[in-house]
Design a protein around this motif. Structure first.
Motif, short mmCIF file in Angstrom:
data_model
loop_
_atom_site.label_atom_id
_atom_site.label_comp_id
_atom_site.label_asym_id
_atom_site.label_seq_id
_atom_site.Cartn_x
_atom_site.Cartn_y
_atom_site.Cartn_z
N PHE A 99 1.91 -35.79 -14.23
CA PHE A 99 0.94 -34.91 -15.22
C PHE A 99 -0.43 -34.41 -14.81
N ARG A 100 -0.93 -35.15 -14.02
CA ARG A 100 -2.20 -34.86 -13.75
C ARG A 100 -2.28 -33.41 -13.04
N ALA A 101 -1.86 -33.41 -11.99
CA ALA A 101 -1.24 -31.79 -11.28
C ALA A 101 -1.37 -30.94 -12.36
N LEU A 102 -0.11 -31.28 -12.74
CA LEU A 102 -0.06 -30.04 -13.98
C LEU A 102 -1.28 -29.45 -15.33
N SER A 103 -1.57 -30.55 -15.87
CA SER A 103 -2.67 -30.46 -16.78
C SER A 103 -3.91 -30.02 -16.32
N LEU A 104 -4.09 -30.01 -14.90
CA LEU A 104 -5.32 -29.13 -14.05
C LEU A 104 -4.99 -27.56 -14.42
N GLY A 105 -3.98 -27.87 -13.60
CA GLY A 105 -3.65 -25.76 -13.51
C GLY A 105 -3.29 -25.23 -15.14
N ILE A 106 -2.60 -26.21 -15.82
CA ILE A 106 -2.38 -25.45 -17.12
C ILE A 106 -3.70 -25.42 -18.23
N ARG A 107 -4.71 -25.86 -17.70
CA ARG A 107 -6.03 -26.02 -19.09
C ARG A 107 -6.34 -24.79 -17.87
N LEU A 108 -6.79 -24.22 -16.80
CA LEU A 108 -7.90 -23.57 -16.42
C LEU A 108 -6.66 -22.05 -16.59
N PHE A 109 -5.90 -22.15 -17.03
CA PHE A 109 -5.02 -21.03 -16.78
C PHE A 109 -5.02 -20.66 -17.95
N ALA A 110 -4.99 -21.43 -19.12
CA ALA A 110 -4.75 -21.26 -20.78
C ALA A 110 -5.87 -20.35 -21.31
N ASN A 111 -7.26 -21.79 -20.42
CA ASN A 111 -8.19 -20.84 -21.46
C ASN A 111 -8.89 -19.82 -20.65
N MET A 112 -8.78 -19.19 -19.51
CA MET A 112 -9.08 -18.42 -19.03
C MET A 112 -8.20 -17.10 -19.49
N MET A 113 -6.91 -17.56 -19.69
CA MET A 113 -5.28 -16.63 -20.21
C MET A 113 -6.22 -16.31 -21.81
#
Length: 269
Positions: A187-201
């Motif tokens: 889940f490290r890879a998933l959390s990396l992508g979600i964190r960046l995407f969610a904050n910017m969006m």
């Protein structure tokens, strides 16, 4: 005789459809291109990623070829040296200063600068925020995560699996802890992508909503609405500054987490 009135909540004054704050994230094909059932069209995210890469390469070219090596560096050279030293110190603090460990420095530097320029480019009006799309951030995070896992196996072989079992764990609890650590590791890879995407969006959507609200009130003919729009207008300006800080911070957070995961893969426990 009854009169029936129809109201469309999607329409605002002037008969124009209300713009959604999510319209800024719409993917538009610029050059359609199909091969059978595969879709390879050149879209607006591709265009802005290409612009980001072009600007980055031109900046490095003019700094290293035209301004590099000067005893008194110009502003652009100072900026590039500042970014270089910042990422280098980050790698030394999180991974170590050995020559073998600094082999990963170019990859980490390019990742940080790419995310930084993509995030900052998204702050320009009428541009496109590449990192606001989950597939792009997830592709980047999974690519780096797979590379980190390969590095771990190259360094330690099958002993890399010991990363899933902390030292001193009782044998009956070992299967459960291995399963939990494996899920957490994946889940490290998933959390990396979600964190960046969610904050910017989320940040860009909030700025769009408040700016649209303030602009609508400013366009009202009554003085009450004009004065009432000053508050949201100042909030938009403050939120824009905050979003600029978030754009820089998210590139830093993504990079430092990559360094931490790489350090775990190299040094295990």
């Amino acid at each position: 005789m009854r009169r029936i009135f129809f109201f469309d909540l999607n329409l605002v004054g002037g008969g124009q459809a209300a713009a959604s704050p999510l319209d800024q994230f719409e993917i538009v094909p610029l050059i359609p291109f199909h091969i059978g059932n595969f879709y390879f069209s050149f879209t607006n995210p591709s265009l802005f990623m290409l612009l980001t890469l072009t600007f980055f390469l031109l900046l490095l070219y003019f700094v290293t070829k035209r301004g590099g090596g000067n005893l008194v560096p110009n502003a652009w050279q100072s900026l590039v040296e500042l970014l270089y030293d910042f990422v280098l110190n980050l790698v030394k603090e999180q991974i170590g200063g050995g020559n073998g460990k600094q082999l990963f420095f170019p990859c980490i530097l390019v990742t940080f600068l790419f995310l930084l320029f993509c995030n900052l480019q998204g702050m320009i009006p009428y541009s496109f925020t590449v990192t606001s799309h989950f597939l792009i951030t997830l592709s980047l995070s999974f690519s780096l995560f797979i590379g980190i896992t390969i590095v771990g196996f190259q360094r330690h072989g099958l002993h890399f699996f010991s990363f899933l079992l902390p030292a001193g764990v009782p044998l009956p609890l070992a299967p459960f802890l291995v399963l939990l650590e494996l899920i957490s590791y994946c889940f490290r890879a998933l959390s990396l992508g979600i964190r960046l995407f969610a904050n910017m969006m989320a940040g860009h959507s909030l700025v769009k909503i408040l700016s649209g609200f303030a602009w609508t009130m400013l366009c009202m003919n009554e003085i009450f609405y004009f004065l009432g729009a000053l508050g949201p207008l100042f909030i938009v300006l403050a939120l824009t500054g905050l979003e600029l800080g978030v754009a820089i911070l998210q590139a830093y957070v993504f990079t430092i987490l990559i360094c931490i995961y790489l350090n775990d893969a190299i040094n295990l426990h």
